[in-house]
Design an enzyme around this catalytic site. Sequence first.
Site, PDB file in Angstrom:
ATOM      1  N   GLU A  13       0.831  -1.211   0.000  1.00 31.37           N
ATOM      2  CA  GLU A  13       0.000   0.000   0.000  1.00 31.37           C
ATOM      3  C   GLU A  13       0.862   1.256   0.000  1.00 31.37           C
ATOM      4  O   GLU A  13       1.904   1.284   0.638  1.00 31.37           O
ATOM      5  CB  GLU A  13      -0.912   0.042   1.250  1.00 31.37           C
ATOM      6  CG  GLU A  13      -0.793  -1.169   2.116  1.00 31.37           C
ATOM      7  CD  GLU A  13      -1.681  -1.172   3.344  1.00 31.37           C
ATOM      8  OE1 GLU A  13      -1.681  -0.188   4.087  1.00 31.37           O
ATOM      9  OE2 GLU A  13      -2.346  -2.197   3.541  1.00 31.37           O
TER      10      GLU A  13
ATOM     11  N   LYS B 237       2.366   4.592   1.161  1.00 30.08           N
ATOM     12  CA  LYS B 237       2.495   5.137   2.515  1.00 30.08           C
ATOM     13  C   LYS B 237       2.156   6.621   2.467  1.00 30.08           C
ATOM     14  O   LYS B 237       2.922   7.437   1.978  1.00 30.08           O
ATOM     15  CB  LYS B 237       3.911   4.925   3.038  1.00 30.08           C
ATOM     16  CG  LYS B 237       4.077   5.392   4.475  1.00 30.08           C
ATOM     17  CD  LYS B 237       5.417   4.992   5.048  1.00 30.08           C
ATOM     18  CE  LYS B 237       5.581   5.523   6.456  1.00 30.08           C
ATOM     19  NZ  LYS B 237       5.601   6.996   6.506  1.00 30.08           N
TER      20      LYS B 237
ATOM     21  N   ASP C 250       1.509  10.395   3.497  1.00 33.11           N
ATOM     22  CA  ASP C 250       2.279  11.295   4.338  1.00 33.11           C
ATOM     23  C   ASP C 250       1.298  12.189   5.086  1.00 33.11           C
ATOM     24  O   ASP C 250       0.982  13.277   4.649  1.00 33.11           O
ATOM     25  CB  ASP C 250       3.206  12.121   3.438  1.00 33.11           C
ATOM     26  CG  ASP C 250       4.431  12.586   4.190  1.00 33.11           C
ATOM     27  OD1 ASP C 250       4.573  12.216   5.371  1.00 33.11           O
ATOM     28  OD2 ASP C 250       5.240  13.309   3.585  1.00 33.11           O
TER      29      ASP C 250
ATOM     30  N   TYR D 192      -6.103   1.773   6.967  1.00 29.36           N
ATOM     31  CA  TYR D 192      -5.184   0.711   6.541  1.00 29.36           C
ATOM     32  C   TYR D 192      -5.135  -0.468   7.494  1.00 29.36           C
ATOM     33  O   TYR D 192      -4.248  -1.312   7.401  1.00 29.36           O
ATOM     34  CB  TYR D 192      -3.779   1.255   6.310  1.00 29.36           C
ATOM     35  CG  TYR D 192      -3.171   2.030   7.451  1.00 29.36           C
ATOM     36  CD1 TYR D 192      -2.846   1.416   8.662  1.00 29.36           C
ATOM     37  CD2 TYR D 192      -2.887   3.391   7.306  1.00 29.36           C
ATOM     38  CE1 TYR D 192      -2.279   2.131   9.693  1.00 29.36           C
ATOM     39  CE2 TYR D 192      -2.321   4.116   8.331  1.00 29.36           C
ATOM     40  CZ  TYR D 192      -2.012   3.481   9.531  1.00 29.36           C
ATOM     41  OH  TYR D 192      -1.457   4.193  10.552  1.00 29.36           O
TER      42      TYR D 192
ATOM     43  N   CYS E 232      18.478  46.896 -13.367  1.00 26.77           N
ATOM     44  CA  CYS E 232      18.415  45.578 -13.990  1.00 26.77           C
ATOM     45  C   CYS E 232      19.819  44.987 -14.085  1.00 26.77           C
ATOM     46  O   CYS E 232      20.727  45.643 -14.590  1.00 26.77           O
ATOM     47  CB  CYS E 232      17.794  45.713 -15.382  1.00 26.77           C
ATOM     48  SG  CYS E 232      17.861  44.176 -16.326  1.00 26.77           S
TER      49      CYS E 232
ATOM     50  N   CYS F 109      20.609  44.942 -18.111  1.00 32.38           N
ATOM     51  CA  CYS F 109      20.740  46.123 -18.963  1.00 32.38           C
ATOM     52  C   CYS F 109      20.953  47.421 -18.178  1.00 32.38           C
ATOM     53  O   CYS F 109      21.213  48.457 -18.774  1.00 32.38           O
ATOM     54  CB  CYS F 109      19.514  46.273 -19.858  1.00 32.38           C
ATOM     55  SG  CYS F 109      18.041  46.812 -18.978  1.00 32.38           S
TER      56      CYS F 109
ATOM     57  N   CYS G 181      12.122  45.104 -14.578  1.00 33.77           N
ATOM     58  CA  CYS G 181      13.101  45.924 -15.274  1.00 33.77           C
ATOM     59  C   CYS G 181      12.322  46.816 -16.231  1.00 33.77           C
ATOM     60  O   CYS G 181      11.442  46.349 -16.951  1.00 33.77           O
ATOM     61  CB  CYS G 181      14.048  45.012 -16.040  1.00 33.77           C
ATOM     62  SG  CYS G 181      14.913  45.845 -17.385  1.00 33.77           S
TER      63      CYS G 181
ATOM     64  N   CYS H 191      16.405  45.830 -23.085  1.00 35.31           N
ATOM     65  CA  CYS H 191      17.054  44.868 -22.194  1.00 35.31           C
ATOM     66  C   CYS H 191      17.298  43.548 -22.919  1.00 35.31           C
ATOM     67  O   CYS H 191      16.370  42.940 -23.437  1.00 35.31           O
ATOM     68  CB  CYS H 191      16.192  44.639 -20.953  1.00 35.31           C
ATOM     69  SG  CYS H 191      16.860  43.373 -19.857  1.00 35.31           S
TER      70      CYS H 191
HETATM   71  O1  D41 Z   1      -0.082   5.009   4.815  1.00 36.75           O
HETATM   72  C1  D41 Z   1       0.499   4.935   5.898  1.00 36.75           C
HETATM   73  N1  D41 Z   1       1.105   6.013   6.368  1.00 36.75           N
HETATM   74  C2  D41 Z   1       0.514   3.679   6.680  1.00 36.75           C
HETATM   75  C3  D41 Z   1       0.949   3.728   7.988  1.00 36.75           C
HETATM   76  C4  D41 Z   1       0.060   2.459   6.132  1.00 36.75           C
HETATM   77  N2  D41 Z   1      -0.400   2.378   4.853  1.00 36.75           N
HETATM   78  N3  D41 Z   1       0.073   1.338   6.882  1.00 36.75           N
HETATM   79  C5  D41 Z   1       0.507   1.365   8.179  1.00 36.75           C
HETATM   80  N4  D41 Z   1       0.489   0.219   8.895  1.00 36.75           N
HETATM   81  C6  D41 Z   1       0.892   0.224  10.139  1.00 36.75           C
HETATM   82  C7  D41 Z   1       0.864  -1.049  10.897  1.00 36.75           C
HETATM   83  C8  D41 Z   1       1.316  -2.177  10.015  1.00 36.75           C
HETATM   84  C9  D41 Z   1       1.752  -0.990  12.107  1.00 36.75           C
HETATM   85  C10 D41 Z   1      -0.550  -1.305  11.330  1.00 36.75           C
HETATM   86  C11 D41 Z   1       0.967   2.581   8.773  1.00 36.75           C
HETATM   87  C12 D41 Z   1       1.372   2.505  10.129  1.00 36.75           C
HETATM   88  N5  D41 Z   1       1.336   1.331  10.784  1.00 36.75           N
HETATM   89  C13 D41 Z   1       1.862   3.625  10.909  1.00 36.75           C
HETATM   90  N6  D41 Z   1       1.691   4.899  10.648  1.00 36.75           N
HETATM   91  C14 D41 Z   1       2.282   5.611  11.599  1.00 36.75           C
HETATM   92  C15 D41 Z   1       2.845   4.777  12.477  1.00 36.75           C
HETATM   93  C16 D41 Z   1       2.588   3.526  12.061  1.00 36.75           C
END
Ligand code: D41
Length: 697
Positions: free
Chosen positions: A134, A136, A138, A246, A429, A432, A447, A453
């Site tokens: 998946e 991750k 932010d 998730y 400038c 020029c 400018c 120029c």
């Molecule tokens: O998308 C994420 N930031 C994300 C964070 C994700 N897709 N899966 C996650 N899965 C876990 C576990 C496996 C420990 C349940 C996580 C995080 N943890 C997580 N995010 C911040 C600390 C841990």
Amino acid sequence: MNDSCARRSSSSSITISLMEIPQPARQLAADLRAEIRKHDYQYHVLDAPVIPDAEYDRLLLQLKELEKQYPDLVTPESPTQRVGAAPESGFKPVRHERPMLSLENAFDEDEVIAFDRRISERLGLEDSISYSAEPKLDGVAISLLYEGGRLIRAATRGDGSTGEDVTHNVRTIKSVPLQLAGSGWPERLEVRGEVYMPRAGFEAMNKRAAAAGEKTFANPRNAAAGSLRQLDPQVTANRPLDMFVYGAATAMAEQLPGLHSEILERLSQWGLKVCPQSSVVEGAAGCLAYFRELSVIRDELPYDIDGIVYKVNDLSLQERLGRVARAPRWDIAHKFPAQEQLTVVRAVEFQVGRTGAVTPVARLEPVEVGGVTVSNATLHNFDELRRKDVRVGDTVIVRRAGDVIPEIVSVLKDRRPADSQPVELPGHCPVCGSDVIRPEGEAVARCTGGLYCSAQRKESLKHFVSRRALDIAGLGSKLIDQLVDTGLVKSPGDLYRLTKEDLIELERMGQKSADNIMAALDKSRETTLERFLYALGIRDVGEATAKSLARYYGSLDRIIAASEEDLQEVPDVGPIVAARIHAFFSQPHNQSVLKDLRDSNTGIQWPETAGEANTSGEGPLAGMTFVLTGKLDAFSRTEAKDKIEALGGRVSGSVSSRTAFLVQGHDPGSKAKKAQKLKVDVLDEAGFIRLLTTKHS
Ligand code: D41
């Protein structure tokens, strides 16, 4: 779900209040809620609305009215109850029933391969392991607690054991169901996920904040965290937050499926939003292939991701693997190369663009950011430079996202050299030497060198020859660059002194192309005043304004001689554009370029006319200039203008001493004051109508 059973918090007797509410009203409320929930899900979770917004608003309004009539009908899960009151005691600490574990990181492919090997060995399995991969996100990790399908608490991760209660804010996120959909959820269910801010919403929000002079956020992650940290849920409700889930946990594990991917599917059926990119892959090879795939589309995703999480898909295997300290052994976060790096500013220079915009650029100690060496970063404009206070010698964070020009995110002030000085805007400038001006209230410094120029010259020449200007076919962008770089062309007039021999000398130029260009140059000599004016590239003088000027004055000399006030008589020319035109013709450099174009043997010519300004039109209002201000009852602006022009009068956008009448409707603006100052006659609507009718007869 029957909402009437959902009342838990009221102190009044349930029996009595239920009796007070007629059954049809209760049924209607339940139906409306089900309908609204369905549309919330369609819109916010699936991104696929099935009804127009107005229809949705109507449903919500109907429910609100009903709840107003029968306040006892209100339940905390009602879609009308997303935004509540601020918690009195701020953010209460929440102890997580199960710790929110952290993720181990992998920074390259070898670490992912090693992770997969460790798992196989530990489990003693020969076959490849299935992983759920998946993106991750932010954002901010959040735990949602559902009881009987109702959202009762949302908490931040905090240190993993104890977080903060942010229920009042998470409730405002429309993709988070207050009431789970479908059926079969465990009585008590904890769902975990990431609250994030989509990039588009983040950018729009920052733009608004900057325009209002408020604090902007450095990135979507900070914006999401800051929005969840608001005490007032009304503020959070206006922030474009979203949430992907998730994972899930419950005391009765047998009520959830045995594969992580199936749990995600189940959560999705219950109305929670799961990242659509999640996918099951086989072994380390599958993980790495997925990682590469996502790296390619990363910048096109509507949200920021900083890596991929791989999780052993089989929960019984997860169980056997257990965890080390605070991180499970069955998952890992494979991080993308950092998009941000630290580096040092060597110099701040100013670049000059086509319209003369003077843009600060930071020259950096070269640094690799996300796989690309970066040695320059834009600072956009002088205000931004000042706001970030970037100085030579500063240690800065540079960010590179996708194909956009790298930018400086912020300065590490505690690493600043003691003797550093703020960067000043150059008064002249750098290319020029002409004056650099920065009009009050404008972010961009410019400018004033115009066509003189050399930095602006190439771009100006490209504009001069473009199709809607002098239309010199064959003189493309590369050719103009060559002509300027070789010194053959310094100003537009030089184009007309080029010979075929000059052209042949250039790279990739054949006899035939040279002939074609000579012919195109020749053809362009016969032009019109309006094309010529447009070709000059005066700021804010587009084709329409060029046409108005040409029609009004009929001759270039009359335009050059016109005062700012005169210029404002031209239809659609206001004080700002008038000032631009006047300033352009006042610049000695521009005067000499014009002189060259007209006097020497360029042969450029156009027919001149007397101009509308000097031909007294026909009709009773001939020679009279009107200015309209405020709102009229009987006519639209266009209708009033048509009536005046039908009688031979003219309508101007601004008041000057030559204005015959100011026609003033309701809520007049600054024009009324100016008319008073210049002692211009003012007509109210009745007076205007009288004038039209008496003149007409
Ligand atoms: O998308 C994420 N930031 C994300 C964070 C994700 N897709 N899966 C996650 N899965 C876990 C576990 C496996 C420990 C349940 C996580 C995080 N943890 C997580 N995010 C911040 C600390 C841990």
